[in-house]
Design a protein around this motif. Structure first.
Motif, PDB file in Angstrom:
ATOM      1  N   PRO A  21       1.081  -0.103   3.719  1.00 23.38           N
ATOM      2  CA  PRO A  21       0.594   1.217   3.301  1.00 23.38           C
ATOM      3  C   PRO A  21       1.264   2.314   4.147  1.00 23.38           C
ATOM      4  O   PRO A  21       1.434   2.142   5.368  1.00 23.38           O
ATOM      5  N   CYS A  46      -2.221   5.334  13.011  1.00 23.93           N
ATOM      6  CA  CYS A  46      -1.899   6.079  11.788  1.00 23.93           C
ATOM      7  C   CYS A  46      -1.233   7.391  12.206  1.00 23.93           C
ATOM      8  O   CYS A  46      -1.579   7.974  13.238  1.00 23.93           O
ATOM      9  N   VAL A 181      -0.799   3.290  -4.849  1.00 16.37           N
ATOM     10  CA  VAL A 181      -1.631   3.217  -3.641  1.00 16.37           C
ATOM     11  C   VAL A 181      -1.544   1.795  -3.109  1.00 16.37           C
ATOM     12  O   VAL A 181      -1.618   0.848  -3.877  1.00 16.37           O
ATOM     13  N   ILE A 183      -2.977  -1.179  -0.357  1.00 16.37           N
ATOM     14  CA  ILE A 183      -4.130  -1.591   0.455  1.00 16.37           C
ATOM     15  C   ILE A 183      -3.751  -2.890   1.152  1.00 16.37           C
ATOM     16  O   ILE A 183      -3.253  -3.816   0.511  1.00 16.37           O
ATOM     17  N   THR A 205      -5.937  -1.321   6.043  1.00 15.93           N
ATOM     18  CA  THR A 205      -5.230  -0.046   5.974  1.00 15.93           C
ATOM     19  C   THR A 205      -4.958   0.278   4.520  1.00 15.93           C
ATOM     20  O   THR A 205      -4.834  -0.614   3.683  1.00 15.93           O
ATOM     21  N   SER A 206      -4.900   1.565   4.220  1.00 20.14           N
ATOM     22  CA  SER A 206      -4.548   1.992   2.874  1.00 20.14           C
ATOM     23  C   SER A 206      -3.944   3.385   2.986  1.00 20.14           C
ATOM     24  O   SER A 206      -4.181   4.104   3.959  1.00 20.14           O
ATOM     25  N   ASP A 207      -3.148   3.760   1.988  1.00 17.53           N
ATOM     26  CA  ASP A 207      -2.618   5.124   1.980  1.00 17.53           C
ATOM     27  C   ASP A 207      -3.287   5.979   0.905  1.00 17.53           C
ATOM     28  O   ASP A 207      -2.842   7.083   0.613  1.00 17.53           O
ATOM     29  N   ALA A 208      -4.391   5.450   0.360  1.00 17.88           N
ATOM     30  CA  ALA A 208      -5.104   6.197  -0.676  1.00 17.88           C
ATOM     31  C   ALA A 208      -5.716   7.473  -0.116  1.00 17.88           C
ATOM     32  O   ALA A 208      -6.100   7.533   1.046  1.00 17.88           O
ATOM     33  N   LEU A 215     -15.302   5.428   0.873  1.00 18.46           N
ATOM     34  CA  LEU A 215     -14.666   4.283   1.527  1.00 18.46           C
ATOM     35  C   LEU A 215     -15.731   3.392   2.170  1.00 18.46           C
ATOM     36  O   LEU A 215     -15.679   2.158   2.076  1.00 18.46           O
ATOM     37  N   SER A 246      -7.675   4.841   5.920  1.00 24.46           N
ATOM     38  CA  SER A 246      -6.853   5.234   4.777  1.00 24.46           C
ATOM     39  C   SER A 246      -6.121   6.534   5.110  1.00 24.46           C
ATOM     40  O   SER A 246      -6.754   7.553   5.428  1.00 24.46           O
ATOM     41  N   PHE A 269      -9.081  -3.555  -3.518  1.00 23.87           N
ATOM     42  CA  PHE A 269      -9.679  -3.543  -2.185  1.00 23.87           C
ATOM     43  C   PHE A 269     -10.491  -4.825  -1.952  1.00 23.87           C
ATOM     44  O   PHE A 269     -10.370  -5.503  -0.924  1.00 23.87           O
TER      45      PHE A 269
END
Lengths: 413, 413
Positions: A21, A46, A181, A183, A205-208, A215, A246, A269
């Motif tokens: 992500p 991050c 996105v 995850i 981790t996610s980039d959403a 969340l 995220s 997810f």
């Protein structure tokens, strides 16, 4: 690179890691907390303060790092996680708390983030003070690794292991209003594993783009159907923690439960959680196979969950699975003591495709075929249909083996 | 012959058996239900219809003999018990029920008592029909033994064993308004042992004059503090049963809760239950030692019981006891997940006389001494003081060993 699985709304990224992500770097190294040379400290960072959520052990005795992490997470945001293995920093009193705060402030300083945006996690032996010299030297050495090594996520995944034999990772991508996105997750845990967050650490981790509240809700829902449905030995640790961050780098419209792509995101997810949870169960201390218990026909999903957990937690069932013994009597005995509504005359049990009990009566089955099925080193499925309602659940665990006893008779000494 | 123990109100009869109380005969022999030549069918007979009481498994799936015994006991009276090992007659449907009734009527005929005064008990493999030819030949051969052999009680005690290594017996006498009353018991059980009457059969005899209601109440009370406080593996069987019979031959004034000697009788009765319960735990499958967990300072006795059972049931604690590892972290982790009110800052833990945790903080203790203490083949005591109330409880169990896994990985095949 990706595999699209049937009708699923997400794409599995085969070699994806927690740094797949966008926005995340990671690292891990050996600082001296473990007696071996295996990695024992790691971090995830991050680029920006990430939306974050967490769930924690239900054990009354919560380790010091959980208190610190709760405090950091009170604003729904995290920018880094610092985690050590080899020492749980649990039952260590005032000094343990000070050490957890010191870990947080050292990590904040070295990783260049705010103290209140750092989560702290520990796993290992209970009741011994952390060697803070080792911890500080590790934290000082970590920044050089983050973002600079091809195997940074691998180093992190190794750093969180204790008696685990293999690292546990999963990664998927989902399309949210046209944006991809991603995850991902990494986890550890192989003993003291039981529903309600047993000695287990998991980092997602996610980039959403997603709000902290959404969340947190998703994390709790997904946990209930995945991490809380595994057991290795029925014990619940003082240190369990699942943290999700995220970054928002995917640039999608903010995900809420009303977003048309929410279900797809939630499915991806939850899939990551399920892969990690099953990997933890499969890597249960001494395990030779994964055991999956499917319960259907219960009066409710909650009832099905309770029954599935009772069966998967039975030492007698687990021993029988180790011995490849189609001993369904132990399965039905476990069903019967789960404290749930069951009609004693309507239960069907299958081992994979092999029916062994129908309407609570034994079926003459091919013992050779059953033996062959149970002798797998992959997954054994125990399927219980109560024929008593619409509730369903799946739980995962492993067999009980000589090696479980060996590992746990001599863990500390 | 007897040993008077300290302030106790009863006298232990060292070699007493279930036929020591006046009015009882017993016997046991091999009829062909077990593959080995060990005894597999036995009976107890009282000269007169005895006052009787029983408690049964809480498992939803109750074996056929339990139904028959409940029916017999509805009048509060029994004159004989017929019991087999090698086959549990559980999950055997209509045929199993007919077989249990057939056992009862054959025993009634051969032992010369009324059908409705016969209890039936079975233990062994679940889901297979009884070989009724063997059962009938056994029942026919039994009367010649009852009352005619010096070791008749020994033969009975052997007949009820399955994976047990040793027979379990206890006997005491109590003086009730000047008359000597004798109480004895025999039990079996070594796997599938858990609170709430796990695969355990126990038979108690007494010559006291006592009403059925008083006997039932005492049996339930004593069970709650003894048989229901042991665990081997957390599993609860379909077949557990504890039956008590009292011939009245002692000629005492009828025992009621208002009788001045009630407490003495109750103490003796409970002591017999405790000896049998501890013997079952000590003989747990694969066990090398008895583990006793004492909990004090809980908010109530019920709370202390729940905590003691959680600790004694923890696979991690049990493995550590096998490894003679003073791993108190696992003990406190079990205390913390018992779902009971606990102050996380006030817990003391001792292993025998060795303090390892005070006010929830580790104590530096002599590891050599702890190792020596835990390496016993007798009894290890885990003492937990919550310092949080007045509730107390004691639970018994055993260590988790390679042999437990070996025995249970290959029980049926």
């Amino acid at each position: 690179m990706g595999t699209n699985v049937g009708q699923q709304s997400f794409t599995i990224i085969e070699n994806g890691t927690i740094v797949t992500p966008s926005g995340f770097t990671a690292g891990g190294l050996h600082c001296g907390l473990k007696k071996t040379s295996r990695n024992d400290i790691g971090a995830i960072r991050c680029e920006v303060p990430a939306t974050a959520a967490a769930v924690y052990t239900t054990n009354v005795f919560q380790a010091a790092p959980l208190k610190v992490t709760r405090e950091s997470l009170s604003n729904g945001r995290l920018q880094a996680v610092i985690v050590n293995s080899g020492n749980a920093n649990a039952c260590t009193g005032q000094q343990g708390e000070e050490d957890a705060y010191a870990m947080r402030s050292a990590a904040a300083r070295e990783l260049g983030v705010a103290e209140e945006d750092v989560a702290v996690a520990s796993t290992g032996v209970i009741g011994e003070l952390l060697k803070m010299d080792a911890v500080h030297s590790g934290i000082t050495a970590l920044p050089a690794q983050l973002g600079n090594e091809a195997n940074e996520a691998e180093q992190f995944s190794q750093a969180i292991l204790t008696t685990d034999l293999v690292k546990k990772e999963a990664c998927v991508s989902v399309v949210v209003n046209g944006k991809t996105v991603t995850i991902a997750g990494a986890a550890k845990g192989s003993g003291m594993i039981h529903p309600n967050m047993a000695t287990m650490l998991a980092f997602m981790t996610s980039d959403a783009v997603i709000g902290a509240e959404a969340l947190q809700r998703l994390l709790r829902q997904a946990t209930n159907h995945t991490f809380n449905m595994i057991t290795v030995d029925g014990d619940t640790s003082t240190n369990d923690m699942l943290v999700a961050m995220s970054s928002g780098y995917a640039g999608n419209e903010e995900l809420t439960m009303d977003h048309p792509d929410w279900d797809a995101f939630a499915a991806g997810f939850t899939y990551v959680c399920e892969v990690l949870a099953k990997a933890i169960a499969r890597d249960g201390e001494g395990a030779t196979k994964l055991v999956e218990v499917q319960v259907t026909g219960a009066v409710s999903d909650e009832s099905a969950q309770a029954i599935a957990k009772t069966v998967i937690g039975s030492s007698l069932v687990k021993s029988a699975m180790f011995g490849a013994d189609a001993n369904w009597g132990r399965i039905i005995a476990a069903v019967g003591r789960a404290g749930q509504p069951v009609n004693p005359d309507t239960v069907d049990i299958r081992l994979g495709d092999i029916s062994v009990l129908e309407q609570s009566r034994p079926v003459v089955f091919d013992e050779e075929a059953a033996l062959a099925y149970l002798q797998t080193d992959d997954t054994v499925r125990i399927i219980v249909d109560l024929n008593h309602g619409e509730g369903t659940a799946i739980a995962w665990g492993c067999d009980l083996t000589y090696d479980y006893v060996r590992i746990n008779a001599a863990y500390r000494t």
